[in-house]
Design a protein around this motif. Structure first.
Motif, PDB file in Angstrom:
ATOM      1  N   LEU A  64      -5.493  13.136  32.659  1.00  0.00           N
ATOM      2  CA  LEU A  64      -5.266  13.223  31.221  1.00  0.00           C
ATOM      3  C   LEU A  64      -5.396  11.841  30.601  1.00  0.00           C
ATOM      4  N   LEU A  65      -6.066  11.779  29.453  1.00  0.00           N
ATOM      5  CA  LEU A  65      -6.225  10.523  28.733  1.00  0.00           C
ATOM      6  C   LEU A  65      -5.680  10.690  27.318  1.00  0.00           C
ATOM      7  N   PRO A  66      -5.190   9.601  26.718  1.00  0.00           N
ATOM      8  CA  PRO A  66      -4.610   9.696  25.374  1.00  0.00           C
ATOM      9  C   PRO A  66      -5.682   9.795  24.300  1.00  0.00           C
ATOM     10  N   LEU A  67      -5.243  10.110  23.087  1.00  0.00           N
ATOM     11  CA  LEU A  67      -6.136  10.244  21.939  1.00  0.00           C
ATOM     12  C   LEU A  67      -5.648   9.359  20.800  1.00  0.00           C
ATOM     13  N   THR A  68      -6.585   8.916  19.981  1.00  0.00           N
ATOM     14  CA  THR A  68      -6.240   8.141  18.785  1.00  0.00           C
ATOM     15  C   THR A  68      -5.628   9.058  17.732  1.00  0.00           C
ATOM     16  N   GLY A  69      -5.096   8.453  16.678  1.00  0.00           N
ATOM     17  CA  GLY A  69      -4.526   9.235  15.593  1.00  0.00           C
ATOM     18  C   GLY A  69      -5.536  10.171  14.959  1.00  0.00           C
ATOM     19  N   ALA A  70      -6.788   9.699  14.763  1.00  0.00           N
ATOM     20  CA  ALA A  70      -7.819  10.552  14.160  1.00  0.00           C
ATOM     21  C   ALA A  70      -8.149  11.727  15.067  1.00  0.00           C
ATOM     22  N   GLN A  71      -8.281  11.478  16.373  1.00  0.00           N
ATOM     23  CA  GLN A  71      -8.578  12.561  17.298  1.00  0.00           C
ATOM     24  C   GLN A  71      -7.464  13.593  17.309  1.00  0.00           C
ATOM     25  N   LEU A  85      -4.077   2.674  19.791  1.00  0.00           N
ATOM     26  CA  LEU A  85      -2.736   3.207  19.544  1.00  0.00           C
ATOM     27  C   LEU A  85      -1.735   2.078  19.306  1.00  0.00           C
ATOM     28  N   ALA A  86      -1.891   0.982  20.030  1.00  0.00           N
ATOM     29  CA  ALA A  86      -1.004  -0.157  19.791  1.00  0.00           C
ATOM     30  C   ALA A  86      -1.204  -0.704  18.385  1.00  0.00           C
ATOM     31  N   THR A  87      -2.468  -0.746  17.949  1.00  0.00           N
ATOM     32  CA  THR A  87      -2.764  -1.198  16.584  1.00  0.00           C
ATOM     33  C   THR A  87      -2.145  -0.255  15.559  1.00  0.00           C
ATOM     34  N   GLU A  88      -2.264   1.059  15.796  1.00  0.00           N
ATOM     35  CA  GLU A  88      -1.705   2.038  14.866  1.00  0.00           C
ATOM     36  C   GLU A  88      -0.183   1.933  14.805  1.00  0.00           C
ATOM     37  N   LEU A 144      -7.235  -2.352   2.553  1.00  0.00           N
ATOM     38  CA  LEU A 144      -7.782  -2.647   3.878  1.00  0.00           C
ATOM     39  C   LEU A 144      -6.809  -3.450   4.724  1.00  0.00           C
ATOM     40  N   ASP A 145      -5.900  -4.177   4.083  1.00  0.00           N
ATOM     41  CA  ASP A 145      -4.875  -4.877   4.854  1.00  0.00           C
ATOM     42  C   ASP A 145      -3.980  -3.904   5.612  1.00  0.00           C
ATOM     43  N   HIS A 146      -3.972  -2.643   5.170  1.00  0.00           N
ATOM     44  CA  HIS A 146      -3.149  -1.615   5.816  1.00  0.00           C
ATOM     45  C   HIS A 146      -4.028  -0.457   6.291  1.00  0.00           C
ATOM     46  N   ALA A 147      -5.267  -0.779   6.664  1.00  0.00           N
ATOM     47  CA  ALA A 147      -6.239   0.260   7.018  1.00  0.00           C
ATOM     48  C   ALA A 147      -5.910   0.963   8.322  1.00  0.00           C
ATOM     49  N   ASP A 148      -5.090   0.362   9.183  1.00  0.00           N
ATOM     50  CA  ASP A 148      -4.779   0.967  10.477  1.00  0.00           C
ATOM     51  C   ASP A 148      -3.564   1.882  10.439  1.00  0.00           C
ATOM     52  N   THR A 149      -2.928   2.011   9.291  1.00  0.00           N
ATOM     53  CA  THR A 149      -1.778   2.913   9.200  1.00  0.00           C
ATOM     54  C   THR A 149      -2.240   4.347   9.414  1.00  0.00           C
ATOM     55  N   PRO A 150      -1.723   5.060  10.400  1.00  0.00           N
ATOM     56  CA  PRO A 150      -2.173   6.434  10.649  1.00  0.00           C
ATOM     57  C   PRO A 150      -2.026   7.317   9.409  1.00  0.00           C
ATOM     58  N   TYR A 151      -2.947   8.259   9.274  1.00  0.00           N
ATOM     59  CA  TYR A 151      -2.996   9.099   8.066  1.00  0.00           C
ATOM     60  C   TYR A 151      -1.673   9.832   7.843  1.00  0.00           C
ATOM     61  N   ASP A 152      -1.098  10.367   8.894  1.00  0.00           N
ATOM     62  CA  ASP A 152       0.161  11.097   8.729  1.00  0.00           C
ATOM     63  C   ASP A 152       1.270  10.194   8.205  1.00  0.00           C
TER      64      ASP A 152
END
Length: 470
Positions: free
Chosen positions: A29-36, A239-242, A364-372
């Motif tokens: 099993l491998l993890p997924l990004t927020g978008a995935q 994921l660490a960035t998110e 863009l300074d907060h572009a990595d904030t997950p959508y949820d």
């Protein structure tokens, strides 16, 4: 204290991965990004939901594409990328990538020029300008290459719309009518497996494997363990960035930016993804030099103007656009590492481009904030907004994507409409030798005349900001 959605996901994923890692594969099993994860959760909640797909269409001279050779090349590409040899699935409520054997679909779509045309789709070549032709009247077109080309495009779209949720992440479909001088190849991927950078890896990788004199064959297992670790490192880095981007500062920024958003009234149109769509296309001169930095803010304002022309109300609209990419020093792996940012669009005349640009850079300074997390921040500020978007904008720099070359011939990219839309309107812009702008709209919500008028507003706003001629 703020509770991170990403941290909670990682806790659940690690529990699953630990329990699953007892077989011959130490990391099935491998993890997924927020978008995935968002793509998979949507499918999991709605069994009738269609898979989000990203298709590219290429026209080649007839006889260029050798399907067995293309299948070998596609399998070689799949062996090198875990996202193409695994299954995106939800286990005990947790989205994961479960590794498996390489799997692709490579098929010829039969074309019967005398058969009935599908309805509700639009097809247009990349060189078209102005509103695209309505393919719903294809049966009434005169006999000849144009009619056959339209029919084969519709057949490809119909096949893509029937994409099974448990099928392979990469599908290659080829179609040509009996009298056609060209054949049309669809290269389509599950969106969970690709983003803009991934498309370049696919076209480049397919072309290289197709051209390889050994026929694209690899030794079984060659490089697969390394590819798994590269994918894992890339996703865990994302994921660490998110997780870092979901702190209090980001919550405060998005709460201030999006607190005035509100969903459209329930009576304003049908729910769910648009199934019948139209498209309008135009080209503007390429923007050069320092002015290129203003292209994206200008597009945001132009899409806002078109969306308000169609909406007809006075609410602040939510426009989404994908942004971002892999963390620095990440290996070139397939996957969806983009985030969807939200631009609040109040009604009114075009804003000064420098003010638009300043707000955009702040976002863009907060572009990595997950959508949820962004939706949660907006709702904490009083927004009566579910996260639904009123419009989508995608932007691609064509200089960054290698062409698809098969058998020494570079495919000519063709743009088709007719796919379901995730928002009432979707604008795509491609910047290369010129600026190609396409507006797709939900025909169940907007008439063609209203959409074409909105497209004229979009183009006028772009010209206002960029100073381009008609």
């Amino acid at each position: 204290m703020h509770s991170s959605i990403t941290a909670a996901y990682l806790t659940r994923y690690r529990s699953l991965a630990s329990a699953a890692g007892t077989g011959p594969d130490p990391a099935p099993l491998l993890p997924l990004t927020g978008a995935q994860r968002r793509f998979l959760i949507t499918r999991h909640r709605d069994r009738l939901a269609r898979t989000d797909i990203v298709p590219l269409f290429f026209a080649f001279p007839r006889g260029t594409v050798d399907l067995p050779r293309l299948r070998r090349a596609a399998l070689r590409l799949a062996r090198r990328h875990p996202a193409l040899r695994g299954e995106f699935t939800v286990l005990r409520g947790t989205p994961v990538l479960r590794l498996g054997e390489p799997s692709v679909e490579v098929a010829r779509v039969p074309v019967d020029p005398s058969g009935p045309a599908a309805t509700g789709a639009v097809a247009t070549g990349a060189s078209a300008a102005g509103p695209a032709a309505d393919a719903g009247t294809a049966a009434g077109l005169p006999e000849g290459p144009a009619r056959a080309a339209l029919l084969r495009a519709l057949l490809l779209l119909r096949a893509l719309l029937d994409w099974p949720t448990d099928g392979p992440a990469l599908r290659l479909l080829l179609a040509a009518g009996p009298q056609d001088e060209e054949e049309l190849l669809a290269v389509a991927l599950d969106h969970a497996a690709c983003d803009e950078q991934s498309l370049g890896l696919v076209t480049e990788g397919l072309g290289a494997a197709y051209a390889d004199p050994d026929g694209g064959e690899d030794a079984p297992g060659a490089g697969q363990a390394e590819a798994v670790e590269e994918y894992r490192a890339a996703v865990e880095g994302q994921l660490a960035t998110e997780a870092r981007a979901a702190g209090e500062a980001a919550q405060q920024h998005w709460a201030a930016r999006l607190g005035a958003l509100a969903d459209a009234p329930e009576s304003s149109g049908p729910a769910g993804a648009a199934r019948s769509t139209g498209m309008a296309v135009d080209r503007l001169p390429a923007v050069t030099g320092a002015a290129r930095s203003g292209v994206f803010p200008a597009l945001l304002d132009a899409v806002a103007a078109a969306a308000h022309r169609l909406d007809g109300g006075d609410r602040v609209l939510a426009l989404g656009y994908p942004w971002g990419g892999r963390p620095a020093d990440t290996a070139p792996v397939l996957g969806c590492f983009l985030n969807t940012l939200v631009h609040p669009a109040p009604p009114g005349p075009p804003r000064p481009l420098d003010a638009l640009g300043a707000d955009w850079w702040d976002d863009l300074d907060h572009a990595d904030t997950p959508y949820d997390e962004v939706v949660r921040a907006a709702r904490s500020a009083g927004a009566s907004w579910s996260g639904a978007l009123d419009g989508l904008l995608t932007f691609e720099d064509l200089h960054r994507r290698p062409p698809l070359v098969l058998g020494g011939a570079a495919g000519r990219e063709v743009h088709l409409a007719g796919r379901p839309l995730a928002a009432p309107i979707a604008v795509s812009a491609s910047h290369g030798e010129d600026l190609l702008v396409r507006l797709a709209w939900d025909r169940e919500r907007y008439s063609d005349a209203a959409a074409e008028a909105a497209f004229a507003t979009l183009l006028a706003t772009l010209r206002h900001h960029l100073g381009t001629g008609a």
